[in-house]
Design an enzyme around this catalytic site. Structure first.
Site: not given
Length: 389
Positions: A44, A353, A356
């Site tokens: 991610s 969040d 990240h």
């Protein structure tokens, strides 16, 4: 020495100095690499839409700071890979899995959120579940992409404008930012830090195999990020708390960071081995761990106000809740209400969040690494096709 002679010497010195600077600048410019494409592999931290294409779009408020709408990134805006592409004069990378509106003439992104180097035995929806697109799968996708793009490109027409040239695969920059989830997966399986360290050599053996595969398929320039300070990530500290005595001055969990540093030492050793085994490869190892830890531990010095709490989330010490994530809504009196709200100014928060980094943090990290100060060898991004300066 009279004044005329002195003036002439000063003028001559100045001319020579300007000439040398010009030659130096010309040599530097001549050593700039031309990367027509980027092929990225990762999780991610560099996913620009793969996971969203496969399992559903990361909804609002993701993307709000730059794209002003969700853009397949788990971030309020851009990722480090976006800034890499921009620096190299290339468009932002489209995800390989994203079939709608994608242009692959400048490369492709095989990264997906939750990806690991080593395949996992969990389903996506388990707590600690990870992406099925592990690094070996990502390489298989790349292999298929390389073969099939040339078949279709040879048909001409629109394919020539949307797909890379055959020679781009050997001239491209191959970027890797993966490994963090291999460490955290162990903690979700209730493993000790020693148990996680024990399987790191196997993880890195699989990483080494994939880099060699990419080399055998024409890859020559590799830009490899080490893993982040896992012990400073809100969701890890929230779900796997440690004793207060094991929390450092920055507020990070020391045991998890020690494992990350062990992983990075071993990764660097693997890179050294790869350089010996792949004589035509230029492999740059980038120490993003040190940069990110500096950002978190000295946030105010670097212009940030919140180093550890999530900008977008709901409740708890770190504004992180496993069951109420960023953008989450709940029904109150039959009406949907946003409870996973973003902070007012993400530009002064490090974490987006709970998992990240914010766009602002990603940009700050990129600005530190682009010049080569945290690279081995100390080569800037624009010269990453060279083994040394």
């Amino acid at each position: 020495m009279n004044m005329n002679t002195y003036s002439r010497l000063i003028t001559l010195w100045f001319v020579l100095y300007v000439g040398l600077c010009s030659i130096t600048n010309s040599l530097a410019a001549s050593r700039q690499c031309h990367f027509p494409a980027i092929f990225n592999f990762g999780d991610s931290n560099s996913d620009t839409g793969g996971f969203s294409a496969a399992f559903g779009q990361a909804g609002p408020p993701h993307g709000e700071s730059y794209f002003h709408h969700p853009a397949g990134r788990y971030c309020d805006g851009r990722l480090i890979i976006d800034f890499i592409a921009k620096k190299l004069g290339l468009p932002y990378l489209n995800a390989y899995l994203d079939s709608v509106g994608s242009n692959y003439s400048h490369g492709a992104n095989f990264a997906t959120a939750g990806s690991t180097i080593r395949p996992q035995n969990t389903t996506l929806h388990q707590t600690g579940g990870f992406s099925p697109f592990s690094l070996d799968v990502q390489f298989n996708q790349f292999n298929d992409f390389q073969r099939r793009t040339q078949f279709f490109r040879n048909k001409g027409g629109v394919y020539k404008t949307l797909l890379p040239k055959a020679e781009d695969f050997s001239q491209a920059l191959y970027t890797f930012d993966i490994g963090q989830n291999d460490l955290t997966s162990g903690y979700f399986h209730n493993m000790s830090t020693d148990q996680v360290k024990a399987y790191v050599p196997d993880v890195l053996a699989q990483f080494k195999t994939v880099v060699k595969y990419a080399y055998n398929h024409g890859g020559r320039s590799f830009w490899v990020h080490n893993t982040s300070p896992v012990g400073c990530v809100p969701y890890i500290m929230d779900l796997h708390p440690v004793k207060p005595s094991l929390v450092d001055r920055a507020g990070c969990a020391t045991p998890y960071n020690e494992v990350a540093k062990f992983f990075n030492r071993e990764l660097k050793a693997v890179v050294v081995q790869l350089r010996k085994e792949l004589p035509l490869a230029a492999i740059t190892y980038v120490d993003v761990y040190s940069v990110k830890y500096s950002l978190i531990s000295q946030a105010k010095k670097h212009g940030f106000e919140e180093p550890l709490r999530a900008c977008c989330g709901h409740g708890g010490k770190y504004n992180y809740n496993l069951h109420i994530g960023c953008g989450a809504k709940i029904k109150i009196h039959g009406k949907e209400t946003l409870v996973g709200k973003p902070c007012k100014d993400p530009s002064v928060w490090v974490n987006w969040d709970g998992v990240h980094y914010t766009q602002a943090a990603n940009k700050w990290v990129f600005d530190q690494i682009v010049g080569g100060s945290f690279s081995d060898p100390p080569i800037p991004l624009s010269m990453a096709c060279h083994k040394h300066l």
